[in-house]
Design an enzyme around this catalytic site. Structure first.
Site, PDB file in Angstrom:
ATOM      1  N   ASN A 145       0.851  -1.191   0.000  1.00 51.37           N
ATOM      2  CA  ASN A 145       0.000   0.000   0.000  1.00 51.37           C
ATOM      3  C   ASN A 145       0.887   1.240   0.000  1.00 51.37           C
ATOM      4  OD1 ASN A 145      -2.452  -1.480   0.168  1.00 51.37           O
ATOM      5  ND2 ASN A 145      -2.071  -1.798   2.338  1.00 51.37           N
ATOM      6  N   HIS A 147       6.393  -1.931   3.645  1.00 50.65           N
ATOM      7  CA  HIS A 147       6.224  -3.354   3.946  1.00 50.65           C
ATOM      8  C   HIS A 147       5.342  -3.986   2.876  1.00 50.65           C
ATOM      9  CE1 HIS A 147       2.847  -1.250   5.842  1.00 50.65           C
ATOM     10  NE2 HIS A 147       2.144  -2.373   5.747  1.00 50.65           N
ATOM     11  N   HIS A 196       2.651  -7.236   2.175  1.00 49.14           N
ATOM     12  CA  HIS A 196       1.791  -8.251   2.762  1.00 49.14           C
ATOM     13  C   HIS A 196       1.857  -9.470   1.855  1.00 49.14           C
ATOM     14  CE1 HIS A 196      -0.607  -5.371   5.303  1.00 49.14           C
ATOM     15  NE2 HIS A 196      -0.107  -4.531   4.410  1.00 49.14           N
TER      16      HIS A 196
END
Length: 120
Positions: free
Chosen positions: A91, A104, A106
């Site tokens: 994101n 990060h 996911h």
């Protein structure tokens, strides 16, 4: 906006907050998400301070970049989602739903995941 050294992921990387760690090397830390959105939900973070995928892409060294994406592939195999498939999500900023401004990814899997996004 500058990088916030007190964000939750920075605190996890620094060992100030515990996590359910599944992988770590000199450049990367990966752990189980505490609010999983799939049967398997792992967060993969570079250890250095990058706010977003854009920041990482622009500023990470070639060594960091290679280590990060090799770790993503290794983690997917190690957690058993590689064979049936998995989704990787990054994101970037508010419209995407980025909640923590430390880059990060996911990794989601372990079940059929359905459509990529909800209809508008």
């Amino acid at each position: 906006m500058p990088y916030d050294n007190n964000n939750i992921f920075a605190k996890i990387i620094n060992g100030e907050i515990p996590c359910d760690k599944i992988y770590e090397d000199d450049f990367v830390l990966a752990f189980k998400d505490i609010r999983p959105k799939a049967k398997v939900h792992v967060l993969v973070l570079p250890k250095n301070a990058y706010m977003s995928i854009d920041d990482f892409g622009e500023n990470a060294s070639p060594e960091e970049t290679k280590a990060f994406f090799q770790a993503v592939s290794r983690i997917a195999r190690d957690i058993g989602v590689e064979e049936m498939g998995y989704r990787v999500i990054a994101n970037h900023k508010p419209y995407s739903g980025q909640e923590v401004y430390h880059f990060h990814l996911h990794i989601l899997g372990g079940q059929p995941l359905g459509p990529l996004v909800s209809p508008i």
